[in-house]
Design an enzyme around this catalytic site. Structure first.
Site, PDB file in Angstrom:
ATOM      1  NE  ARG A 185      45.461 -36.572   6.691  1.00  0.00           N
ATOM      2  CZ  ARG A 185      46.501 -35.756   6.651  1.00  0.00           C
ATOM      3  NH1 ARG A 185      47.539 -35.954   7.449  1.00  0.00           N
ATOM      4  NH2 ARG A 185      46.519 -34.743   5.801  1.00  0.00           N
ATOM      5  CB  CYS A 213      53.386 -37.745   4.121  1.00  0.00           C
ATOM      6  SG  CYS A 213      54.510 -36.322   4.090  1.00  0.00           S
TER       7      CYS A 213
END
Length: 283
Positions: free
Chosen positions: A180, A238
């Site tokens: 990611r 995050c």
């Protein structure tokens, strides 16, 4: 004060004269809804069995406000958060131990919020519920009202501009999975990639196979190899400020203070004016 506690240490404290308040924060990121499957139900898991005396805390409703421009898990309304903690029996003068189903992310979010808002004694059960070997309970306790009043600290929290600046002046860790960060896949947010200058540091690499944190020395060595040796400012983000809290907790175990960008990638990537970097290079 240690930021984590083992199951054996917790059992001893619960049997002592000043037992901690126990908060059960079972939650997990689930993409099942996209396929028509029912989402994870932490309250149902709690009802099926929990540590004796633990009170359930709903991450989505009590540790975050509604998703929106501030990301998927923005800061909760502090008055509502304080009321939820008092209902759970949290008082400023009594220790708190938080646990979840073993991943540690949700427990760390509760730990971070309580610490950031001024509670002096909060720890996470290392390894979560799976580490507990004694019998569980299905009783739903109704604790006496606590007296905790949230008073946010001046440090420990980053907004989007602060995160961007820290990526240039200090160390900003991206706690998501490496793919990611690199922008190879993005299952949730509008675009893949990372904040320019951020360093990939998946939070999953902070724990062993059983979900317990690596020893403090190993964590210090890991973060030092990524640029955080304890001398400069450190921040973490995050996807939505949950797994990032777990990395802040890992840094605390290593003795390195760090701030959390709560909006994280879900807020950053929602603004097309903000730059996005892709690939393994931070820049």
């Amino acid at each position: 004060m240690n930021a984590i506690i083992s199951a054996s240490e917790l059992a001893d404290e619960l049997a002592g004269g000043d037992p901690p308040v126990l908060l059960d924060v079972r939650w997990q990121l689930s993409l099942a809804g996209a396929a028509g499957a029912p989402p994870f139900d932490g309250r149902a898991e709690y009802a099926a069995g929990h540590l004796p005396g633990a009170v359930f805390v709903d991450l989505d409703k009590e540790l975050a406000s509604a998703a929106g421009t501030g990301g998927r898990h923005p800061l909760p309304d502090l008055a509502e958060f304080g009321a939820a903690m008092r209902r759970a029996g949290v008082s400023a003068g009594r220790p708190v131990v938080v646990y979840d189903g073993g991943q540690g992310w949700a427990a760390a979010r509760a730990w971070w919020l309580l610490r950031w808002t001024g509670h002096p004694n909060v720890r996470v059960l290392d390894g979560g519920l799976p580490s507990w070997e004694a019998p569980l309970s299905t009783d739903a306790p109704v604790p006496a009202e606590g007296d905790f009043t949230p008073e946010p600290g001046a440090a420990g929290l980053l907004d989007a501009d602060g995160a961007a600046a820290l990526a240039r002046s200090g160390v900003l860790f991206d706690a998501r999975a490496g793919e990611r960060y690199r922008g190879e896949v993005e299952p949730i947010d509008p675009v893949g990639g990372h904040i320019p200058g951020a360093v990939s540091a998946p939070t999953t690499d902070n724990v062993a196979a059983d979900g317990r944190f690596l020893p403090a020395g190993e964590l210090r060595a890991r973060f030092a190899s990524l640029g955080a040796d304890g001398d400069g400012a450190v921040g973490v983000y995050c996807g939505s400020g949950v797994s990032g809290a777990h990395e802040v907790l890992a840094l605390a175990v290593a003795g390195i203070p760090a701030a959390l960008y709560v909006g994280s990638w879900s807020e950053w990537s929602a603004d097309p004016e903000r730059p996005v970097a892709v690939g393994p290079d931070p820049q």
